[in-house]
Design a protein around this motif. Structure first.
Motif, mmCIF file in Angstrom:
data_model
loop_
_atom_site.group_PDB
_atom_site.id
_atom_site.type_symbol
_atom_site.label_atom_id
_atom_site.label_comp_id
_atom_site.label_asym_id
_atom_site.label_seq_id
_atom_site.Cartn_x
_atom_site.Cartn_y
_atom_site.Cartn_z
ATOM 1 N N VAL A 62 -2.513 -5.637 -3.777
ATOM 2 C CA VAL A 62 -3.507 -5.330 -2.761
ATOM 3 C C VAL A 62 -4.816 -5.990 -3.188
ATOM 4 O O VAL A 62 -5.249 -5.822 -4.325
ATOM 5 C CB VAL A 62 -3.710 -3.804 -2.606
ATOM 6 N N HIS A 63 -5.402 -6.753 -2.278
ATOM 7 C CA HIS A 63 -6.664 -7.429 -2.558
ATOM 8 C C HIS A 63 -7.744 -6.897 -1.635
ATOM 9 O O HIS A 63 -7.488 -6.564 -0.473
ATOM 10 C CB HIS A 63 -6.513 -8.942 -2.358
ATOM 11 N N ALA A 104 -8.661 3.245 -10.174
ATOM 12 C CA ALA A 104 -9.134 4.148 -9.115
ATOM 13 C C ALA A 104 -9.273 3.386 -7.798
ATOM 14 O O ALA A 104 -8.877 3.893 -6.741
ATOM 15 C CB ALA A 104 -10.466 4.773 -9.506
ATOM 16 N N LEU A 105 -9.823 2.172 -7.861
ATOM 17 C CA LEU A 105 -9.954 1.368 -6.644
ATOM 18 C C LEU A 105 -8.583 1.008 -6.097
ATOM 19 O O LEU A 105 -8.343 1.090 -4.890
ATOM 20 C CB LEU A 105 -10.774 0.104 -6.924
ATOM 21 N N PHE A 106 -7.650 0.621 -6.968
ATOM 22 C CA PHE A 106 -6.298 0.289 -6.534
ATOM 23 C C PHE A 106 -5.641 1.487 -5.858
ATOM 24 O O PHE A 106 -5.020 1.356 -4.807
ATOM 25 C CB PHE A 106 -5.449 -0.180 -7.718
ATOM 26 N N ASP A 107 -5.781 2.668 -6.456
ATOM 27 C CA ASP A 107 -5.195 3.878 -5.860
ATOM 28 C C ASP A 107 -5.802 4.164 -4.491
ATOM 29 O O ASP A 107 -5.097 4.554 -3.556
ATOM 30 C CB ASP A 107 -5.379 5.079 -6.774
ATOM 31 N N LEU A 112 -5.239 3.965 1.512
ATOM 32 C CA LEU A 112 -5.593 3.409 2.818
ATOM 33 C C LEU A 112 -4.428 2.636 3.414
ATOM 34 O O LEU A 112 -4.217 2.658 4.631
ATOM 35 C CB LEU A 112 -6.830 2.509 2.700
ATOM 36 N N SER A 113 -3.665 1.973 2.564
ATOM 37 C CA SER A 113 -2.479 1.261 3.030
ATOM 38 C C SER A 113 -1.459 2.230 3.625
ATOM 39 O O SER A 113 -0.885 1.979 4.681
ATOM 40 C CB SER A 113 -1.858 0.478 1.870
ATOM 41 N N VAL A 114 -1.264 3.365 2.952
ATOM 42 C CA VAL A 114 -0.331 4.379 3.455
ATOM 43 C C VAL A 114 -0.840 4.953 4.775
ATOM 44 O O VAL A 114 -0.082 5.111 5.734
ATOM 45 C CB VAL A 114 -0.119 5.492 2.402
ATOM 46 N N MET A 115 -2.134 5.259 4.840
ATOM 47 C CA MET A 115 -2.705 5.777 6.091
ATOM 48 C C MET A 115 -2.510 4.780 7.229
ATOM 49 O O MET A 115 -2.139 5.162 8.339
ATOM 50 C CB MET A 115 -4.194 6.069 5.918
ATOM 51 N N PRO A 130 -10.826 7.818 0.043
ATOM 52 C CA PRO A 130 -10.457 6.446 -0.330
ATOM 53 C C PRO A 130 -11.282 5.388 0.408
ATOM 54 O O PRO A 130 -11.683 4.379 -0.180
ATOM 55 C CB PRO A 130 -8.978 6.347 0.037
ATOM 56 N N TYR A 131 -11.574 5.619 1.686
ATOM 57 C CA TYR A 131 -12.374 4.666 2.455
ATOM 58 C C TYR A 131 -13.779 4.562 1.858
ATOM 59 O O TYR A 131 -14.330 3.473 1.714
ATOM 60 C CB TYR A 131 -12.439 5.113 3.918
ATOM 61 N N ARG A 132 -14.347 5.693 1.495
ATOM 62 C CA ARG A 132 -15.689 5.683 0.899
ATOM 63 C C ARG A 132 -15.705 4.961 -0.445
ATOM 64 O O ARG A 132 -16.652 4.257 -0.765
ATOM 65 C CB ARG A 132 -16.212 7.108 0.741
ATOM 66 N N LEU A 133 -14.660 5.157 -1.231
ATOM 67 C CA LEU A 133 -14.578 4.479 -2.521
ATOM 68 C C LEU A 133 -14.468 2.965 -2.336
ATOM 69 O O LEU A 133 -15.157 2.195 -3.010
ATOM 70 C CB LEU A 133 -13.391 5.002 -3.327
#
Length: 188
Positions: A62-63, A104-107, A112-115, A130-133
């Motif tokens: 994920v990039h 943490a960013l990857f998680d 977000l990918s799952v959502m 996750p969006y805020r991070l």
């Protein structure tokens, strides 16, 4: 003579306990369909729950890409990949405190990918942690005087043919950065 027997018994007990622990760990970490809940047999002894890559190995990266506008709302810059690099070396096996931030960013990007894959409502996604991070990581990567930013999460499949190598996951709306908090409230 008695001390040799005690040492032998203690050694046998230690080897037996270690063997039992290893077998229980292997059984505990089999795929979920075969997994037995061994907690009732261990008497409170904790068994590690390792999953490593199975049963769903990672086949993509994920990039995080960002672009920005000038404060006057000018043209958008080209997309830039701002995914944090992860250092790989023999020392990182033993000590790697720098891996926590990228992890943490990857998680968050994975969440977000799952959502996104579950067709979550975009308003709900933009209010998620996750969006805020991911927004915060994006904000740190753009110019201090940027007027607005947009981020894009992209799945990259390294082993896929070139025409199928990249798949967009989620594109944010343009997020204005004109507030004193740096746009934090604009991100959700």
């Amino acid at each position: 003579m008695l001390s040799d027997r005690i040492r032998g018994a203690a050694g046998a007990f230690a080897v037996g306990a270690l063997a039992t622990h290893l077998v229980a760990t292997v059984l505990q970490n089999t795929p979920d369909s075969y997994n037995q809940d061994l907690r009732k047999f261990t008497g409170g002894w904790p068994l590690p729950g390792w999953r490593f890559f199975a049963p769903n190995p990672g086949v993509q990266n994920v990039h995080l890409l960002v672009r920005e506008t000038t404060p006057d709302g000018g043209a958008a810059t080209p997309w830039r990949d701002v995914t944090p690099g992860v250092e790989h070396g023999w020392k990182q096996v033993l000590w790697n405190p720098g891996s926590r931030g990228p992890k943490a960013l990857f998680d968050a990007m994975q969440q977000l990918s799952v959502m996104s894959s579950n067709q979550a409502d975009f308003t709900w996604v933009t209010r998620s942690l996750p969006y805020r991070l991911v927004f915060s990581a994006s904000r740190a990567a753009v110019a201090a005087d940027a007027g607005a930013l947009q981020f894009l999460l992209m799945n990259v499949f390294p082993s896929a043919p070139p025409e199928h190598r990249m798949k967009p996951i989620l594109t944010s709306e343009w997020i204005p950065l004109d507030s004193p908090a740096g746009g934090a409230e604009a991100a959700g």
